[in-house]
Design an enzyme around this catalytic site. Structure first.
Site, PDB file in Angstrom:
ATOM      1  N   ASN A 166       9.003  -0.647 -10.086  1.00  0.00           N
ATOM      2  CA  ASN A 166       8.936  -0.091 -11.444  1.00  0.00           C
ATOM      3  C   ASN A 166       7.525  -0.198 -12.027  1.00  0.00           C
ATOM      4  O   ASN A 166       7.348  -0.348 -13.219  1.00  0.00           O
ATOM      5  CB  ASN A 166       9.967  -0.764 -12.354  1.00  0.00           C
ATOM      6  CG  ASN A 166      10.188  -0.067 -13.695  1.00  0.00           C
ATOM      7  OD1 ASN A 166      10.456  -0.736 -14.687  1.00  0.00           O
ATOM      8  ND2 ASN A 166      10.091   1.244 -13.748  1.00  0.00           N
ATOM      9  N   CYS A 193      12.436   2.926  -8.799  1.00  0.00           N
ATOM     10  CA  CYS A 193      11.668   2.718  -7.573  1.00  0.00           C
ATOM     11  C   CYS A 193      11.694   1.221  -7.271  1.00  0.00           C
ATOM     12  O   CYS A 193      12.365   0.463  -7.970  1.00  0.00           O
ATOM     13  CB  CYS A 193      10.244   3.281  -7.657  1.00  0.00           C
ATOM     14  SG  CYS A 193       9.122   2.426  -8.763  1.00  0.00           S
ATOM     15  N   CYS A 196       4.863   1.941 -10.349  1.00  0.00           N
ATOM     16  CA  CYS A 196       4.125   3.124  -9.899  1.00  0.00           C
ATOM     17  C   CYS A 196       4.922   4.406 -10.141  1.00  0.00           C
ATOM     18  O   CYS A 196       4.733   5.098 -11.129  1.00  0.00           O
ATOM     19  CB  CYS A 196       3.768   3.008  -8.417  1.00  0.00           C
ATOM     20  SG  CYS A 196       2.686   1.632  -8.012  1.00  0.00           S
ATOM     21  N   ARG A 197       5.831   4.683  -9.228  1.00  0.00           N
ATOM     22  CA  ARG A 197       6.526   5.972  -9.252  1.00  0.00           C
ATOM     23  C   ARG A 197       7.500   6.132 -10.401  1.00  0.00           C
ATOM     24  O   ARG A 197       7.505   7.166 -11.073  1.00  0.00           O
ATOM     25  CB  ARG A 197       7.259   6.186  -7.918  1.00  0.00           C
ATOM     26  CG  ARG A 197       6.306   6.262  -6.739  1.00  0.00           C
ATOM     27  CD  ARG A 197       7.037   6.195  -5.428  1.00  0.00           C
ATOM     28  NE  ARG A 197       7.651   4.880  -5.247  1.00  0.00           N
ATOM     29  CZ  ARG A 197       8.518   4.582  -4.294  1.00  0.00           C
ATOM     30  NH1 ARG A 197       8.903   5.513  -3.435  1.00  0.00           N
ATOM     31  NH2 ARG A 197       9.013   3.370  -4.177  1.00  0.00           N
ATOM     32  N   SER A 198       8.360   5.151 -10.644  1.00  0.00           N
ATOM     33  CA  SER A 198       9.383   5.344 -11.680  1.00  0.00           C
ATOM     34  C   SER A 198       8.809   5.398 -13.092  1.00  0.00           C
ATOM     35  O   SER A 198       9.288   6.206 -13.902  1.00  0.00           O
ATOM     36  CB  SER A 198      10.519   4.321 -11.558  1.00  0.00           C
ATOM     37  OG  SER A 198      10.051   3.005 -11.651  1.00  0.00           O
ATOM     38  N   ASP A 226       5.429   5.785  -2.078  1.00  0.00           N
ATOM     39  CA  ASP A 226       4.915   4.697  -2.894  1.00  0.00           C
ATOM     40  C   ASP A 226       3.392   4.608  -2.727  1.00  0.00           C
ATOM     41  O   ASP A 226       2.911   4.318  -1.632  1.00  0.00           O
ATOM     42  CB  ASP A 226       5.570   3.381  -2.472  1.00  0.00           C
ATOM     43  CG  ASP A 226       5.275   2.242  -3.410  1.00  0.00           C
ATOM     44  OD1 ASP A 226       4.391   2.381  -4.281  1.00  0.00           O
ATOM     45  OD2 ASP A 226       5.943   1.201  -3.281  1.00  0.00           O
TER      46      ASP A 226
END
Length: 156
Positions: free
Chosen positions: A13, A10, A15-17, A125
């Site tokens: 690196n 993401c 939050c999402r990933s 995000d």
């Protein structure tokens, strides 16, 4: 079966990933696919060396999961070492296609293309949202997508 490697990407690196990395590792463990390695990285360098956003860590902890990931930025070598590199949204995918060497080994995929409807395939995000709701939504999307990917691609 030769070892497979999965990389979640993401923007920052944080939050999402890292959520996707932790969820994928848990999904693989449940499927007894211990030989598959999972990591995550950013397309940008802003947060390199930091831990994930506290809201991401809290969301994972709420589901009994833990991430000790330290933020790193994707490298050219990653495109040769990983079998699958997943982006969370169209911007991530555009960045990945731009960064990928022509002889890239990795298959570039959008995580939300597995198990999620066309309308919900973008893992948004949650960084700029107030509260934890966006992190929970991203977590749930990752659970669905990771389970679908493992069933479709790794448990054949």
């Amino acid at each position: 079966m030769p070892q497979k490697k999965i990389l979640m990407i993401c923007l920052g690196n944080i939050c999402r990933s890292p959520i996707a990395e932790t969820v994928m590792a848990e999904t693989l463990a449940k499927a007894k696919l211990d030989s598959v390695v999972v990591d995550s990285a950013a397309t940008g360098s802003w947060h390199v060396g930091n831990r994930a956003d506290p809201r991401a860590l809290s969301t994972l902890q709420k589901h009994g999961l833990e991430s000790k990931h330290i933020v790193r930025q994707i490298t050219k070598q990653d495109f040769y070492e990983f079998d699958y590199i997943f982006g969370m949204d169209e911007d991530n995918m555009s960045d990945l296609r731009r960064l990928a060497p022509k002889d890239c080994k990795a298959e570039l995929l959008m995580l939300g293309d597995f198990g999620l409807s066309k309308e919900k395939r973008i893992i948004e995000d949650p960084y700029y949202q107030r509260g934890d709701e966006g992190f929970e939504v991203a977590y749930q999307q990752c659970v669905t997508a990771c389970e679908a990917f493992v069933k479709q691609r790794l448990l054949q």
